[in-house]
Design an enzyme around this catalytic site. Sequence first.
Site: not given
Length: 758
Positions: A40, A95, A137, A196-199, A319
């Site tokens: 510092y 995550k 996310e 039909a979502g984001a994925a 993933n």
Amino acid sequence: MSKQSKRLEALVYHAKPTPGKIKVVPTKKYATQRDLSLAYSPGVAEPCLEIAKDVENVYKYTAKGNLVAVISNGTAVLGLGNIGPEASKPVMEGKGLLFKIFADIDVFDIEVDTEDIEAFIATVKNIAPTFGGINLEDIKAPEAFEIERRLKEELDIPVMHDDQHGTAIISAAALINALEIAEKNIEDVKIVVSGAGAAAISCTRLYQACGAIRENIVMLDSKGVIRADRDNLTSQKAEFATNRKINTLSEAMENADVFIGLSQPNIVTPDMLLSMSENPIVFAMANPVAEIDYQLAKDTRDDVIMATGRSDYPNQVNNVLGFPFIFRGALDVRATKINEAMKMAAVKALSNLAKESVPEQVNIAYSETKLTFGRDYIIPKPFDPRLIAVVPPAVAKAAMESGVANEQIEDWERYKISLLERLGSDNKLVRMLLGRAKTNPKRVVFAEADQLDVLKAAQIAYEEGIAHPILLGRKDAILALMAEIEFIADVPIIDPKSDEETERKNRYAKAYWKKRKRQGVTIYSSQKKMRERNYFAAMMVNEGDADALVTGYSRNYPSVVRPMLELIGMVDGVSRVATTNVMMTQRGPMFLSDTSINIDPSAKDLAKIARMTSRVSKMFGIEAVTAMISYSNFGSSENPRAEKVREAVEYLHKAYPEMVVDGEIQSDFALNPKLLQDIFPFSKLAGRKVNTLIFPNLDAANITYKLLKELNNSESIGPIMMGMRKPVHILQLGASVDEIVNMTAIAVVDAQERDRRR
């Protein structure tokens, strides 16, 4: 375990001993006033001035280059929906944990309290100077598409919405390989996408980038087939609207080649599967319950190539195969974005890796004789240690070639070595151990099941599918404890002192007496011993009523070892048993022997301990690189204590030249590769990473492993018994629940290995 009990366990896990799952730790010395003055004021002013002169110096003097923000507004958290930013924080911390353990990337999780697109984008842009990358996310569609698009355009650091691209990258790699096995071309196949979502949108876009034809794709949402004549379609859904006159999933599945499920459980029927073309490819990725059950699909059609989101079936689309390694590669070349070339590079790297020979460590982790590219292996396993050395270099190279890298990598081999070294502190070995045990759980006797921690461990082993517990102890006490911890299971409970077990006790006593009648044992004394749980438990294993035994929680080690040696005995050719502890250290797993039994082993004993430890390490898929430890280095002392170690090494070099073993050597030289190379370049250990230490006596081994455990907070697996005729493993007095669970897994894997050798 009841739903309420599982709920409480999850809450305790996140709350104790410290709330949350990640923390910040110093990376510089801070012991002295001088250290603090550099950390510092006034020393910190110097890097500040250098960064002010050239902002790129921020990567040189701060943690920005290895720091990713995991950012959410909590609008689409897991399957829980819009639960708000605070409620999303446990997921974001999780995550962060995955980023760290798989790719050694540091994370700050950021929860933003707004659903307004512009406000969210402004917040991320304002904090972006802190980070080397942004992982978006759990943001609901369609807002997620616009947020990612804008941030990618307006920031000069990598941005990726993993909910979109993670599944897309992994499933695209799996699809490429599945099509190869099915002998089909991606340009020709008919694809049905449920969801039909984001994925789902991102997956389908990436399949098109891989060569799929839009006219061959049918997408469905909760209302049915997305047709061009439907009203109020979002721009993303309109992108995949079909002109075919079909309305239902059943109609869409007729003669389809590929089904991609990112929707709801149990929506695909056997009849739908039967209506598909030859060698159908079905990726049922709804989790935890798939669009069609894996076994049902395999029973319906033996030509189906199947993938799911679950770890208990082949071909898991996970993933974690993607995002840690993609960001690792992007950060290491200081990429300004994650572009299509980088994502495609990850797809190809994963696809190609599945076709390469699988390391024995991975085969062992999944209890496979040999994993090979085929219908049940189209994508690498999450525990594959090669991932970190394969995917990041591919991503980094694509960033460089596509012109978005600010740093260039010239020595790729050196880069790969540095990537492998990043994972030295990871606990993959524990995860692999538990995973392997689950593939073929065995009957394990818990000889002290009326102890609460032992019973808790047995409960975990049962509920996680690690073992089939057999509980020994007072039945009323065990049942009371089971009720207390909500251990609801039909498992055997045996009280060796009860009249119910008279017939078995007499049978065991007779077998024991026959074995030891010429060592002063009478039938009466045999019957008396069978009332003692450790003798009874050992005889259960001896007589085939159980596969393995775990004991020692409430008794000192020597008193537990004695009945095991009397009843079980040693493997033919072994004259002395020993133990090894596996320590999870910052440099990786370390095997330490002998930690519990041999007080002052001879040179011959040390050689045998080294051999047995080498065999145990192979059980974990690790080649032993063994240092025979002493206070002396290669003959620098003539003391008999050093001499016996030297004699053991000479014997091993002569009798087992293939072993990577050397000594006598001091521990600092053994563990410091540069020091060893500089001073003792002739050693068989030079240029190798030592992972096994054989100590000259029990004092040294026992003290060392307990110091590591307590001072460095290193997790320990063991002591693992070596040289016993049956899978018998003895806990340290007062072992923790986690240690008992790990020892249970060891006992199961030990039993599995013995089955394989028969």
